[in-house]
Enzyme design. Sequence first.
Site, PDB file in Angstrom:
ATOM      1  CG  HIS A 105     -72.345  18.782  12.466  1.00  0.00           C
ATOM      2  ND1 HIS A 105     -71.467  19.116  13.466  1.00  0.00           N
ATOM      3  CD2 HIS A 105     -73.548  19.304  12.839  1.00  0.00           C
ATOM      4  CE1 HIS A 105     -72.091  19.771  14.424  1.00  0.00           C
ATOM      5  NE2 HIS A 105     -73.369  19.909  14.062  1.00  0.00           N
ATOM      6  CG  ASN A 131     -69.216  21.778  12.766  1.00  0.00           C
ATOM      7  OD1 ASN A 131     -68.957  21.212  11.705  1.00  0.00           O
ATOM      8  ND2 ASN A 131     -68.622  21.457  13.905  1.00  0.00           N
ATOM      9  CD  GLU A 182     -63.323  22.883  18.040  1.00  0.00           C
ATOM     10  OE1 GLU A 182     -63.679  23.873  18.692  1.00  0.00           O
ATOM     11  OE2 GLU A 182     -63.948  21.808  18.041  1.00  0.00           O
ATOM     12  CG  ASP A 196     -67.388  15.267  10.112  1.00  0.00           C
ATOM     13  OD1 ASP A 196     -67.071  15.861  11.158  1.00  0.00           O
ATOM     14  OD2 ASP A 196     -68.309  14.428  10.054  1.00  0.00           O
ATOM     15  CG  ASP A 244     -59.172  25.141  19.275  1.00  0.00           C
ATOM     16  OD1 ASP A 244     -59.606  24.125  19.838  1.00  0.00           O
ATOM     17  OD2 ASP A 244     -59.913  26.061  18.847  1.00  0.00           O
TER      18      ASP A 244
END
Length: 355
Positions: A242, A237, A272, A246, A229
């Site tokens: 965002h 973010n 994530e 990505d 994680d």
Amino acid sequence: MFISLVANSCIAFTGIYFISKIVNHRTNYLLLKKFFIGILSGCLGIFLITQGVLYEEVVKIDFRYLALILIGFYRLVSPLFIAATVISIYRFSFGLNLQSIVACIAIFLIAIGIVMIYRIARLEQKFLLFGIMLNLWACLIAFFAIYTNGGFTGSAFAVGLLVVSISFPVGLLITFLNIDVYLINQRVKEYKVSAETDHLTGLANRRAWEMQMKKFKERALICNVLILDIDHFKQINDRFGHSNGDEILKQFAQLLYRETRDHDIKARIGGEEFGILIPMLSHSEIMNVAERIRRSISKHEFKLLDERVIHISVSIGIANGKSENLQHMIHLADDCLYRAKNSGRNCTHINETVV
């Protein structure tokens, strides 16, 4: 003679259809499959020889080479020469004479020519033109084989033309059939990949991850489940947007590819959150792998869309055990990930005992 040749071509068409189904059947035993296709195609060629038409008690007219056209369309080199060898061995069983030598030379010339046609780059995605070239080459060699064995007479020339006039359309029909079968199978593969792939990272998605777990569970091997994680990803973010988030996920996935083996199963199982299934490593070995992944990620310079560089870290939970206990191992790896998060993040935690 004409009716017999048409019947022979229908037999060829039917046999080739079934072989094409085998060619497109998915299996893990690729070498065995190629060998089987070569033998089966050679047997089809032998059957077509037995159903051939005898011309003037000297020349046997048949469509044995159509089996080579099928293999040629799928660019299968080893099955192509296996089939040619099987056909030649059978042909020599009738005796070693000029006719059998010419026939066998013709078979291998067709096979060699097909391989040479493979090398024409412009034909790689032009399936119809590729099929036409294969058929033209095979018909040309077959014509000269019949003409040679017929003694270079006018009647032999006429018989050669008759064979070409029937076999070329049949070969084109086989090409059309194979184009349809090939395109259908390609679409099926594309749909399957699309359904099982995370489109952002290119890793397996959660659905594929769960399917792989079920398959692997039956193999009774020592394996390791890693749950990873990205630390504080929400902040990335929120701060950078965002789109940049990505981009970080894409680069993270590339690092996982670089730091793991090809046969290790890698998946994005959440926003994530990532999973890796690594077989056949011990407790200490998997800790070394996980630490290498963690260090590689923490040292890596992740580039944002505007070329700015940031650093991130990852927490990893690991469960080590037998594949039949995979579901329990996934829960243990989740628990270990939770402990890693609570231990300050950017660390690795593993269950102490083998499950």
